[in-house]
Design a protein around this motif. Structure first.
Motif, PDB file in Angstrom:
ATOM      1  N   VAL A  94       1.027  -3.669  -3.946  1.00 53.66           N
ATOM      2  CA  VAL A  94       0.697  -4.531  -2.813  1.00 53.66           C
ATOM      3  C   VAL A  94       1.871  -4.587  -1.838  1.00 53.66           C
ATOM      4  CG1 VAL A  94       0.078  -6.873  -2.106  1.00 53.66           C
ATOM      5  CG2 VAL A  94      -0.920  -5.891  -4.180  1.00 53.66           C
ATOM      6  N   ARG A  95       3.082  -4.728  -2.371  1.00 55.31           N
ATOM      7  CA  ARG A  95       4.281  -4.755  -1.526  1.00 55.31           C
ATOM      8  C   ARG A  95       4.402  -3.448  -0.724  1.00 55.31           C
ATOM      9  NH1 ARG A  95       8.644  -7.925  -2.097  1.00 55.31           N
ATOM     10  NH2 ARG A  95       7.875  -8.567  -4.164  1.00 55.31           N
ATOM     11  N   ASP A  96       4.200  -2.321  -1.398  1.00 53.67           N
ATOM     12  CA  ASP A  96       4.302  -1.021  -0.710  1.00 53.67           C
ATOM     13  C   ASP A  96       3.245  -0.893   0.383  1.00 53.67           C
ATOM     14  OD1 ASP A  96       6.371  -0.380  -2.414  1.00 53.67           O
ATOM     15  OD2 ASP A  96       5.130   0.857  -3.744  1.00 53.67           O
ATOM     16  N   ASN A  97       2.035  -1.322   0.101  1.00 52.26           N
ATOM     17  CA  ASN A  97       0.955  -1.192   1.079  1.00 52.26           C
ATOM     18  C   ASN A  97       1.170  -2.110   2.280  1.00 52.26           C
ATOM     19  OD1 ASN A  97      -0.260   0.661  -0.598  1.00 52.26           O
ATOM     20  ND2 ASN A  97      -1.632  -0.824  -1.555  1.00 52.26           N
ATOM     21  N   ILE A  98       1.701  -3.289   2.036  1.00 49.97           N
ATOM     22  CA  ILE A  98       2.019  -4.192   3.146  1.00 49.97           C
ATOM     23  C   ILE A  98       3.100  -3.584   4.026  1.00 49.97           C
ATOM     24  CG2 ILE A  98       3.122  -6.400   3.701  1.00 49.97           C
ATOM     25  CD1 ILE A  98       1.571  -7.616   1.359  1.00 49.97           C
TER      26      ILE A  98
END
Length: 433
Positions: free
Chosen positions: A118-122
């Motif tokens: 999720v962090r990477d996609n954000i």
């Protein structure tokens, strides 16, 4: 049928069946207005702390959010009230409107429990937001071309979906013309499918005629095209799409058009769609077609068709593998105020069936899911989709042989991996829910 403003109060109803049915109504709505993220949080505040919150949290990614709503979403991570909706919280954070994401970046990325993916996609969405539309189109087309040899369910949809969101943020004046051009004809690398998604997110009304023409001409076996258009046409055309979709029902003898067209109408929360579905219900005598029409009508929380659905339920003239019409009828009848003599008895039967299903499932009896009897040590991870029909020879049906424990030897499915069911959606948005 009930209109959105009539359904909103049911989002906080004490009866979980009615609450979930209201959430389902908005999940498939071509336009959820006047519901907003703030409205969902108001519903949360009215619920008992023990109430299930998963179905409501699942609504947030599709609704406009305010700063207050985003603050509530971030705070929900540490609130035990939302424990059953943890996955939905991550999805809602990842898919926030880019303006909200930019304003609340520091607070979101500071969440200790935030999953790495999720962090990477954000972070990727924040970087894409800095690029001009032309570069975004180039990246999307390059990605799809590089993966054109993959089947739809093998493709990692995440990068393409994030590029679509970044394109949509530029607005119709900048990207609609090129999206319309790409969406006008099928392509080997699925660029047309993602271009259709751009038009759907933009709600670009001028594209309606072109999208309907594609829907009519779609190959019967092309589920991806049908499913994409089934979602896009209602978003683009709204109630105007009904008059485009209904007439071909009488002329096209293609089951795919009928089935997907029925599902399309069930997404348009407008009385014109209800009227079209009732006309189709009265015109067809095929029980399978009537089952799909009944499902679409209950998705609209129909009022005018409830007497017909009551008769259908009492006569058991529907395919229970497609829809639990008893349960659907009960929800729509209570929400609409439609009373009939058998309603109380049907409600008691449905409650008893649900309690028995839960009891058997918790006891490890998977026949409660209609899957038959399995070994006691079978768990939810023990299903193997790799068996093919050729393995089911006559000897394999010999009941005298001991049944081996079924183990899934494949790799674990990630939240953002394509769902193995073949829907083309991410696992977290499909079977992973």
């Amino acid at each position: 049928m009930l209109l959105p403003n009539q359904v909103i109060p049911f989002l906080s109803h004490a009866d979980e069946l009615l609450r979930d049915w209201a959430a389902l109504y908005f999940q498939s709505a071509h336009d959820p207005a006047p519901l907003t993220a703030d409205g969902v949080w108001e519903a949360f505040d009215k619920l008992e702390s023990s109430a299930s919150t998963e179905s409501l949290m699942h609504l947030l990614p599709s609704l406009p959010a305010s700063d207050a709503a985003t603050h509530r979403l971030i705070a929900a991570v540490d609130d035990d009230k939302y424990l059953d909706a943890e996955e939905e919280i991550w999805i809602a954070l990842e898919e926030l409107d880019i303006a909200q994401l930019q304003r609340h970046t520091d607070a979101i990325l500071a969440i200790p429990e935030l999953p790495d993916d999720v962090r990477d996609n954000i972070n990727e969405r924040l970087e894409l937001a800095k690029l001009p539309a032309d570069q975004l189109w180039d990246r999307l087309l390059h990605y799809l071309d590089a993966n054109k040899e993959k089947y739809w369910d093998e493709l990692d949809h995440g990068p393409a979906e994030r590029l679509v969101k970044a394109l949509v943020a530029h607005g119709a004046a900048t990207v609609a013309e090129r999206a319309t051009q790409l969406a006008s004809a099928p392509s080997d690398d699925c660029r047309d499918i993602f271009a259709i998604n751009v038009l759907a997110e933009l709600r670009h009304r001028p594209a309606l005629d072109m999208l309907v023409a594609r829907f009519i001409d779609a190959n019967e076996d092309d589920d991806v095209e049908h499913e994409t258009l089934m979602v896009a046409i209602p978003r683009v055309g709204g109630a105007d799409a009904v008059s485009h979709i209904e007439p071909p029902f009488a002329d096209i003898g293609i089951p795919a058009y009928l089935n997907y067209g029925i599902g399309l109408l069930g997404r348009i929360k407008h009385p014109d769609a209800e009227a079209a579905l009732i006309r189709l219900f009265d015109r067809t005598r095929d029980p399978d077609d009537r089952t799909y029409v009944a499902m679409a009508l209950t998705n609209l929380i129909t009022t005018d068709a409830l007497p017909r659905l009551r008769d259908m339920v009492l006569a058991k003239e529907y395919d229970s593998r497609v829809i639990d019409l008893d349960r659907s009828l009960i929800a729509c009848s209570i929400m609409s105020g439609f009373d009939f003599p058998e309603l109380g008895g049907l409600r008691e039967e449905v409650i008893a069936q649900e309690l028995e299903r839960e009891r058997r499932f918790e006891a490890g009896d998977f026949s409660a899911l209609g899957l038959g009897d399995f070994p006691d040590d079978l768990t939810a991870d023990d299903f193997d989709d790799d068996l093919d029909d050729d393995s089911l020879d006559d000897d394999s049906l010999d009941d005298s042989r001991p049944t081996p424990t079924i183990r899934n030897q494949g790799p674990k499915i990630g939240r953002n991996d394509p769902c193995p069911c073949g829907s083309g959606k991410k696992y977290k948005k499909c079977c992973g829910k």
